[in-house]
Design an enzyme around this catalytic site. Sequence first.
Site, short mmCIF file in Angstrom:
data_model
loop_
_atom_site.label_atom_id
_atom_site.label_comp_id
_atom_site.label_asym_id
_atom_site.label_seq_id
_atom_site.Cartn_x
_atom_site.Cartn_y
_atom_site.Cartn_z
N PRO A 2 13.58 33.23 38.73
CA PRO A 2 13.75 34.55 39.31
C PRO A 2 14.93 35.35 38.80
CG PRO A 2 14.61 32.88 40.81
CD PRO A 2 14.40 32.26 39.48
N GLU A 3 14.72 36.38 38.02
CA GLU A 3 15.71 37.45 37.89
C GLU A 3 15.07 38.65 38.58
OE1 GLU A 3 17.81 37.90 34.22
OE2 GLU A 3 17.78 35.76 33.81
N LYS A 52 17.88 40.41 43.47
CA LYS A 52 17.07 39.20 43.60
C LYS A 52 16.64 38.96 45.05
CE LYS A 52 19.71 37.60 39.69
NZ LYS A 52 20.92 36.85 39.27
N ARG A 121 26.04 45.46 50.38
CA ARG A 121 26.93 44.61 49.58
C ARG A 121 26.40 44.37 48.17
NH1 ARG A 121 24.56 39.49 49.75
NH2 ARG A 121 23.66 38.90 51.76
N ASN A 162 20.89 35.20 34.14
CA ASN A 162 21.45 34.59 32.95
C ASN A 162 20.71 34.98 31.66
OD1 ASN A 162 23.56 33.08 31.97
ND2 ASN A 162 22.43 31.15 32.03
N ARG A 258 27.69 28.68 34.62
CA ARG A 258 26.40 28.95 33.98
C ARG A 258 26.58 28.84 32.49
NH1 ARG A 258 23.19 31.55 37.43
NH2 ARG A 258 21.60 30.47 36.26
#
Length: 273
Positions: A2-3, A52, A121, A162, A258
Amino acid sequence: MPEGHTIHRLAADHFARFGGRPVRASSPQGKFSDSAALLDGMVLDRVDAHGKHLFLGFDQVGWVHIHLGLFGKLGFGDGKAPPPTDTVRLRLAHPDAYADLRGPTTCALITDGEKGAIHARLGPDPLRPADDPAAAWGRIARSRTTIAALLMDQTVIAGVGNVYRAEVLFRHGIDPYLPGRDLSRAQWDAIWADLAALMREGVRNNRIDTVRPEHEPEAMGRPPRQDDHGGEVYVYRRTGQPCLICADEIRTAGLAARNLFWCPRCQRRPAAG
DNA sequence: AGCTCATGGCGAG
DNA sequence: TCGCCCTGAGCTG
């Protein structure tokens, strides 16, 4: 997998399958049983996505807030649902279709106010047409944090993960370790526009493709490539392989827990001035 | 059977 | 910066 593009796609897919119809809701795994009981028989009447975060709106009940995290998956099926496996956190179903949610970081029933706090946020999302890249620029322009880390900070910009961060930095020839404050406004505007286009295509194709046609291996006179993640990319998980443009070795390094991937030749820091 | 790794994010120190 | 949460695929024995 998931992006942000995946989440926006899932929002649309949920509405296409379940929108406007009462659904059966259950939590075979058990962790969402109480909320599923409240949702059972209700109508899905709106969906939303920001970065996301996925939101499924049920009138009179509230929003189901879903965050897939690194492992979460949503699987759709047509027709009558088969018996669920015991890892299914939430199953939505009607006679013609079902959706099984497994392994999410978050699956919770929330109010409008709680949903608003989540939006508040999060940074702007390139896939939300009204969102303004200037809000992200304000953070980036005065940050000593690397641009690679800033792109992964969901309070700066929402939806980039990523793969997109590695790929967009490559496409713009930007050293991932460049501090945000050393990025130019023109570079940021170009990154934002590129992300919006790439992610929009990602929603359409349900995968991440970032290689420009002129750099495809065939166009470069090289044999075709097999990517192990489904899309065509320049640097993501291509450690040690030759750069598609300059043939230098793609590098990898840990950054904020990452893996970061980049081409040291194509992505050079501008000479100090 | 057990290990590692994966397109995330949080909270403790 | 590290450990932890969630699951499953692809190795290794």
